[in-house]
Write a protein that holds these residues in place. Sequence first.
Motif, PDB file in Angstrom:
ATOM      1  N   GLU A  70       0.842  -1.213   0.000  1.00 40.04           N
ATOM      2  CA  GLU A  70       0.000   0.000   0.000  1.00 40.04           C
ATOM      3  C   GLU A  70       0.869   1.252   0.000  1.00 40.04           C
ATOM      4  OE1 GLU A  70      -3.303   0.271  -0.223  1.00 40.04           O
ATOM      5  OE2 GLU A  70      -3.864  -1.827   0.016  1.00 40.04           O
ATOM      6  N   HIS A  71       1.954   1.230   0.780  1.00 36.58           N
ATOM      7  CA  HIS A  71       2.883   2.362   0.785  1.00 36.58           C
ATOM      8  C   HIS A  71       3.562   2.496  -0.565  1.00 36.58           C
ATOM      9  CE1 HIS A  71       6.956   4.118   1.463  1.00 36.58           C
ATOM     10  NE2 HIS A  71       6.213   5.074   1.980  1.00 36.58           N
ATOM     11  N   GLN A  72       4.017   1.399  -1.109  1.00 36.47           N
ATOM     12  CA  GLN A  72       4.698   1.436  -2.404  1.00 36.47           C
ATOM     13  C   GLN A  72       3.781   1.969  -3.507  1.00 36.47           C
ATOM     14  OE1 GLN A  72       7.959   0.935  -3.297  1.00 36.47           O
ATOM     15  NE2 GLN A  72       8.216   1.029  -1.082  1.00 36.47           N
ATOM     16  N   ALA A  73       2.496   1.636  -3.442  1.00 43.01           N
ATOM     17  CA  ALA A  73       1.539   2.158  -4.422  1.00 43.01           C
ATOM     18  C   ALA A  73       1.417   3.669  -4.296  1.00 43.01           C
ATOM     19  CB  ALA A  73       0.178   1.492  -4.233  1.00 43.01           C
ATOM     20  N   GLY A  74       1.394   4.175  -3.071  1.00 46.25           N
ATOM     21  CA  GLY A  74       1.345   5.621  -2.859  1.00 46.25           C
ATOM     22  C   GLY A  74       2.600   6.313  -3.356  1.00 46.25           C
ATOM     23  N   VAL A  75       3.737   5.724  -3.074  1.00 48.22           N
ATOM     24  CA  VAL A  75       5.012   6.286  -3.543  1.00 48.22           C
ATOM     25  C   VAL A  75       5.029   6.375  -5.067  1.00 48.22           C
ATOM     26  CG1 VAL A  75       7.490   5.813  -3.719  1.00 48.22           C
ATOM     27  CG2 VAL A  75       6.332   5.602  -1.512  1.00 48.22           C
ATOM     28  N   ALA A  76       4.533   5.344  -5.714  1.00 46.45           N
ATOM     29  CA  ALA A  76       4.498   5.353  -7.186  1.00 46.45           C
ATOM     30  C   ALA A  76       3.656   6.511  -7.708  1.00 46.45           C
ATOM     31  CB  ALA A  76       3.960   4.014  -7.703  1.00 46.45           C
ATOM     32  N   LEU A  77       2.546   6.806  -7.048  1.00 48.80           N
ATOM     33  CA  LEU A  77       1.727   7.954  -7.455  1.00 48.80           C
ATOM     34  C   LEU A  77       2.490   9.261  -7.281  1.00 48.80           C
ATOM     35  CD1 LEU A  77      -1.726   7.053  -5.854  1.00 48.80           C
ATOM     36  CD2 LEU A  77      -1.146   7.018  -8.282  1.00 48.80           C
ATOM     37  N   TRP A  78       3.052   9.460  -6.082  1.00 50.61           N
ATOM     38  CA  TRP A  78       3.763  10.713  -5.791  1.00 50.61           C
ATOM     39  C   TRP A  78       4.970  10.914  -6.712  1.00 50.61           C
ATOM     40  CZ3 TRP A  78       2.829  14.863  -2.652  1.00 50.61           C
ATOM     41  CH2 TRP A  78       1.690  14.774  -1.854  1.00 50.61           C
ATOM     42  N   ARG A  79       5.608   9.840  -7.107  1.00 51.18           N
ATOM     43  CA  ARG A  79       6.789   9.937  -7.967  1.00 51.18           C
ATOM     44  C   ARG A  79       6.467  10.637  -9.290  1.00 51.18           C
ATOM     45  NH1 ARG A  79       8.719   4.655  -7.463  1.00 51.18           N
ATOM     46  NH2 ARG A  79       9.933   5.254  -5.656  1.00 51.18           N
ATOM     47  N   GLU A  80       5.203  10.589  -9.708  1.00 47.71           N
ATOM     48  CA  GLU A  80       4.781  11.202 -10.971  1.00 47.71           C
ATOM     49  C   GLU A  80       4.742  12.728 -10.918  1.00 47.71           C
ATOM     50  OE1 GLU A  80       1.099   9.686 -12.448  1.00 47.71           O
ATOM     51  OE2 GLU A  80       1.650   7.600 -12.040  1.00 47.71           O
ATOM     52  N   PHE A  81       4.613  13.312  -9.724  1.00 43.47           N
ATOM     53  CA  PHE A  81       4.391  14.758  -9.652  1.00 43.47           C
ATOM     54  C   PHE A  81       5.169  15.489  -8.560  1.00 43.47           C
ATOM     55  CE2 PHE A  81       0.951  12.589  -7.368  1.00 43.47           C
ATOM     56  CZ  PHE A  81       1.074  13.149  -6.104  1.00 43.47           C
ATOM     57  N   ALA A  82       6.041  14.784  -7.845  1.00 47.29           N
ATOM     58  CA  ALA A  82       6.749  15.443  -6.743  1.00 47.29           C
ATOM     59  C   ALA A  82       8.105  14.796  -6.474  1.00 47.29           C
ATOM     60  CB  ALA A  82       5.897  15.390  -5.479  1.00 47.29           C
ATOM     61  N   THR A  83       8.915  15.523  -5.744  1.00 47.38           N
ATOM     62  CA  THR A  83      10.151  14.981  -5.174  1.00 47.38           C
ATOM     63  C   THR A  83      10.020  15.139  -3.664  1.00 47.38           C
ATOM     64  OG1 THR A  83      11.279  17.116  -5.342  1.00 47.38           O
ATOM     65  CG2 THR A  83      11.560  15.572  -7.184  1.00 47.38           C
ATOM     66  N   TRP A  84      10.882  14.451  -2.904  1.00 46.68           N
ATOM     67  CA  TRP A  84      10.781  14.554  -1.459  1.00 46.68           C
ATOM     68  C   TRP A  84      12.100  14.265  -0.799  1.00 46.68           C
ATOM     69  CZ3 TRP A  84       7.995  11.104  -4.423  1.00 46.68           C
ATOM     70  CH2 TRP A  84       8.343   9.746  -4.347  1.00 46.68           C
ATOM     71  N   VAL A  85      12.165  14.703   0.456  1.00 47.05           N
ATOM     72  CA  VAL A  85      13.297  14.410   1.339  1.00 47.05           C
ATOM     73  C   VAL A  85      12.732  13.763   2.592  1.00 47.05           C
ATOM     74  CG1 VAL A  85      14.781  16.254   0.464  1.00 47.05           C
ATOM     75  CG2 VAL A  85      13.252  16.714   2.387  1.00 47.05           C
ATOM     76  N   ILE A  86      13.537  12.928   3.231  1.00 46.63           N
ATOM     77  CA  ILE A  86      13.086  12.260   4.441  1.00 46.63           C
ATOM     78  C   ILE A  86      14.122  12.406   5.546  1.00 46.63           C
ATOM     79  CG2 ILE A  86      11.786  10.538   3.130  1.00 46.63           C
ATOM     80  CD1 ILE A  86      13.950   8.492   4.030  1.00 46.63           C
ATOM     81  N   ALA A  87      13.646  12.221   6.775  1.00 50.87           N
ATOM     82  CA  ALA A  87      14.517  12.114   7.944  1.00 50.87           C
ATOM     83  C   ALA A  87      13.874  11.082   8.867  1.00 50.87           C
ATOM     84  CB  ALA A  87      14.669  13.446   8.653  1.00 50.87           C
ATOM     85  N   ASP A  88      14.672  10.130   9.309  1.00 44.89           N
ATOM     86  CA  ASP A  88      14.228   9.120  10.268  1.00 44.89           C
ATOM     87  C   ASP A  88      15.147   9.216  11.478  1.00 44.89           C
ATOM     88  OD1 ASP A  88      12.348   8.033   8.427  1.00 44.89           O
ATOM     89  OD2 ASP A  88      13.935   6.845   7.485  1.00 44.89           O
ATOM     90  N   TYR A  89      14.552   9.362  12.659  1.00 49.85           N
ATOM     91  CA  TYR A  89      15.376   9.472  13.864  1.00 49.85           C
ATOM     92  C   TYR A  89      14.679   8.839  15.059  1.00 49.85           C
ATOM     93  CZ  TYR A  89      12.389  13.497  14.905  1.00 49.85           C
ATOM     94  OH  TYR A  89      11.315  14.319  15.153  1.00 49.85           O
ATOM     95  N   GLU A  90      15.500   8.439  16.027  1.00 48.46           N
ATOM     96  CA  GLU A  90      14.972   7.862  17.252  1.00 48.46           C
ATOM     97  C   GLU A  90      14.532   8.971  18.196  1.00 48.46           C
ATOM     98  OE1 GLU A  90      16.439   3.833  19.266  1.00 48.46           O
ATOM     99  OE2 GLU A  90      18.061   5.068  18.473  1.00 48.46           O
ATOM    100  N   PHE A  91      13.459   8.713  18.914  1.00 48.90           N
ATOM    101  CA  PHE A  91      13.042   9.693  19.923  1.00 48.90           C
ATOM    102  C   PHE A  91      12.508   8.976  21.150  1.00 48.90           C
ATOM    103  CE2 PHE A  91       9.167   8.827  17.630  1.00 48.90           C
ATOM    104  CZ  PHE A  91       8.132   9.023  18.517  1.00 48.90           C
TER     105      PHE A  91
END
Length: 97
Positions: free
Chosen positions: A76-97
């Motif tokens: 389900e996440h991968q399907a969403g990513v495929a949609l967004w890839r058509e019209f946007a770019t993004w940056v991510i940050a993953d951190y412990e809290f």
Amino acid sequence: MIRHLVLFKLNEGVERDDPRVVKGVEVFRALKDKIPEIRFWELGWNLSDRPIAHDFALNSAFDDTAALRRYVEHPEHQAGVALWREFATWVIADYEF
């Protein structure tokens, strides 16, 4: 806990009301009910008009890196990513809290 932040920038000429964008937001909004690893989930359009600002943000949390990995690989996440890839770019940050 792992915080997963994503900032999206719409591609040049793409607007929020573009049907692809509307669908992409709907798909991401629904992920919280489809992927059990998600512990916290919020998303929304940026209100800032500063030139360095991104357009859309996703703020989420997962128990650990293994749960985050399962989320990232979930169909389900991968399907969403495929949609967004058509019209946007993004940056991510993953951190412990």
